[in-house]
Scaffold this motif. Sequence first.
Motif, PDB file in Angstrom:
ATOM      1  N   PRO A   1       0.815  -1.221   0.000  1.00 27.36           N
ATOM      2  CA  PRO A   1       0.000   0.000   0.000  1.00 27.36           C
ATOM      3  C   PRO A   1       0.845   1.267   0.000  1.00 27.36           C
ATOM      4  CG  PRO A   1      -0.036  -1.041   2.164  1.00 27.36           C
ATOM      5  CD  PRO A   1       0.694  -1.973   1.253  1.00 27.36           C
ATOM      6  N   ARG A   2       0.288   2.302  -0.608  1.00 30.56           N
ATOM      7  CA  ARG A   2       0.845   3.659  -0.625  1.00 30.56           C
ATOM      8  C   ARG A   2       2.240   3.738  -1.261  1.00 30.56           C
ATOM      9  NH1 ARG A   2      -1.962   3.159   4.151  1.00 30.56           N
ATOM     10  NH2 ARG A   2      -3.787   4.520   4.237  1.00 30.56           N
ATOM     11  N   VAL A   3       2.455   2.923  -2.281  1.00 24.98           N
ATOM     12  CA  VAL A   3       3.729   2.962  -3.004  1.00 24.98           C
ATOM     13  C   VAL A   3       3.657   4.038  -4.081  1.00 24.98           C
ATOM     14  CG1 VAL A   3       5.162   1.674  -4.655  1.00 24.98           C
ATOM     15  CG2 VAL A   3       4.457   0.619  -2.496  1.00 24.98           C
ATOM     16  N   ASN A   4       4.766   4.750  -4.275  1.00 24.91           N
ATOM     17  CA  ASN A   4       4.864   5.805  -5.283  1.00 24.91           C
ATOM     18  C   ASN A   4       5.920   5.431  -6.313  1.00 24.91           C
ATOM     19  OD1 ASN A   4       3.145   7.863  -3.899  1.00 24.91           O
ATOM     20  ND2 ASN A   4       4.741   7.646  -2.347  1.00 24.91           N
ATOM     21  N   LEU A   5       5.512   5.344  -7.574  1.00 21.17           N
ATOM     22  CA  LEU A   5       6.443   5.156  -8.683  1.00 21.17           C
ATOM     23  C   LEU A   5       6.470   6.475  -9.438  1.00 21.17           C
ATOM     24  CD1 LEU A   5       5.345   1.594  -9.881  1.00 21.17           C
ATOM     25  CD2 LEU A   5       7.065   2.209  -8.172  1.00 21.17           C
ATOM     26  N   LEU A   6       7.540   7.243  -9.262  1.00 21.15           N
ATOM     27  CA  LEU A   6       7.587   8.638  -9.699  1.00 21.15           C
ATOM     28  C   LEU A   6       8.631   8.825 -10.791  1.00 21.15           C
ATOM     29  CD1 LEU A   6       7.564  10.231  -6.119  1.00 21.15           C
ATOM     30  CD2 LEU A   6       5.594   9.552  -7.527  1.00 21.15           C
ATOM     31  N   THR A   7       8.182   8.893 -12.041  1.00 20.65           N
ATOM     32  CA  THR A   7       9.139   9.082 -13.139  1.00 20.65           C
ATOM     33  C   THR A   7       9.452  10.552 -13.382  1.00 20.65           C
ATOM     34  OG1 THR A   7       7.471   9.198 -14.899  1.00 20.65           O
ATOM     35  CG2 THR A   7       8.281   6.990 -14.290  1.00 20.65           C
ATOM     36  N   ALA A   8       8.670  11.459 -12.831  1.00 22.15           N
ATOM     37  CA  ALA A   8       8.837  12.896 -13.091  1.00 22.15           C
ATOM     38  C   ALA A   8       9.828  13.526 -12.125  1.00 22.15           C
ATOM     39  CB  ALA A   8       7.493  13.610 -12.978  1.00 22.15           C
ATOM     40  N   GLY A   9      10.576  14.502 -12.634  1.00 15.83           N
ATOM     41  CA  GLY A   9      11.503  15.243 -11.801  1.00 15.83           C
ATOM     42  C   GLY A   9      11.555  16.705 -12.219  1.00 15.83           C
ATOM     43  N   HIS A  10      12.204  17.498 -11.410  1.00 19.72           N
ATOM     44  CA  HIS A  10      12.340  18.934 -11.661  1.00 19.72           C
ATOM     45  C   HIS A  10      13.809  19.323 -11.531  1.00 19.72           C
ATOM     46  CE1 HIS A  10       7.960  19.443 -11.437  1.00 19.72           C
ATOM     47  NE2 HIS A  10       8.027  18.538 -10.480  1.00 19.72           N
ATOM     48  N   PRO A  11      14.256  20.315 -12.287  1.00 19.61           N
ATOM     49  CA  PRO A  11      15.656  20.749 -12.192  1.00 19.61           C
ATOM     50  C   PRO A  11      16.022  21.181 -10.767  1.00 19.61           C
ATOM     51  CG  PRO A  11      14.620  21.697 -14.133  1.00 19.61           C
ATOM     52  CD  PRO A  11      13.526  21.047 -13.332  1.00 19.61           C
ATOM     53  N   ILE A  12      17.245  20.892 -10.373  1.00 22.93           N
ATOM     54  CA  ILE A  12      17.728  21.320  -9.062  1.00 22.93           C
ATOM     55  C   ILE A  12      17.916  22.828  -9.023  1.00 22.93           C
ATOM     56  CG2 ILE A  12      19.716  21.192  -7.494  1.00 22.93           C
ATOM     57  CD1 ILE A  12      19.970  18.251  -8.295  1.00 22.93           C
ATOM     58  N   ASP A  13      18.289  23.424 -10.142  1.00 21.82           N
ATOM     59  CA  ASP A  13      18.508  24.864 -10.235  1.00 21.82           C
ATOM     60  C   ASP A  13      17.176  25.619 -10.163  1.00 21.82           C
ATOM     61  OD1 ASP A  13      20.132  27.286 -10.955  1.00 21.82           O
ATOM     62  OD2 ASP A  13      18.784  27.218 -12.702  1.00 21.82           O
ATOM     63  N   ALA A  14      17.018  26.490  -9.164  1.00 24.58           N
ATOM     64  CA  ALA A  14      15.743  27.180  -8.941  1.00 24.58           C
ATOM     65  C   ALA A  14      15.305  28.050 -10.119  1.00 24.58           C
ATOM     66  CB  ALA A  14      15.807  28.006  -7.660  1.00 24.58           C
ATOM     67  N   PRO A  15      16.162  28.892 -10.713  1.00 26.92           N
ATOM     68  CA  PRO A  15      15.701  29.705 -11.856  1.00 26.92           C
ATOM     69  C   PRO A  15      15.195  28.859 -13.027  1.00 26.92           C
ATOM     70  CG  PRO A  15      17.734  30.608 -10.991  1.00 26.92           C
ATOM     71  CD  PRO A  15      17.511  29.293 -10.293  1.00 26.92           C
TER      72      PRO A  15
END
Length: 197
Positions: A98-112
């Motif tokens: 239960p409550r497993v997350n398979l997360l293929t999406a990511g965001h750049p580490i650089d804030a701008p």
Amino acid sequence: MLAGKLYVTDRIRAANRELPGQLIVQQINQLPLDQVDQIIALERQLFRGQPETFFVQPPFAVDYGRHITIGENFYCNVDAVFLDTSWITIGNNVKIGPRVNLLTAGHPIDAPTRTRLLEFAQPITIGDNVWLGGNVTVLPGVTIGANSVVGAGAVVTKDIPENVVAVGNPARVLRPITAKDHDDWQAQADAYDRERK
């Protein structure tokens, strides 16, 4: 997006957006739990691969749904999140807690760069006979090798080899799965079978 390059979600063409899969999941999550045949029929419309036997226990969530391929005898417990902005490939005989997350999406580490709404996605691959315990999170680009077990609450940030037990945050290999594991569990299964006769 599927090529692993930076993208902006709002610029994805309408024909390729996530709404069709999310609408199917909404229908699944609203069905009474005893209507298993209807649930499975809708899940067959959602996932790639057409195994003879599988079940994803509602409620669950997807981003698209159509970027997920499942194998034979797949079972997933409640409240899973399949963030399939890239491919999620799940082998045969995989069990997910239960409550497993398979997360293929990511965001750049650089804030701008991140504030420009740019994202990326990398595939997740889960080999045959894998068991993911409850509340496991698998991050973009990870492969989990066949026959491995990932303990409850682990955050998998890097590949896990075949035939190991991995635990922790970040997940690390705790130990190999050995012939003794097989013998001990087989003995318990055999005892169970004898008691049932």
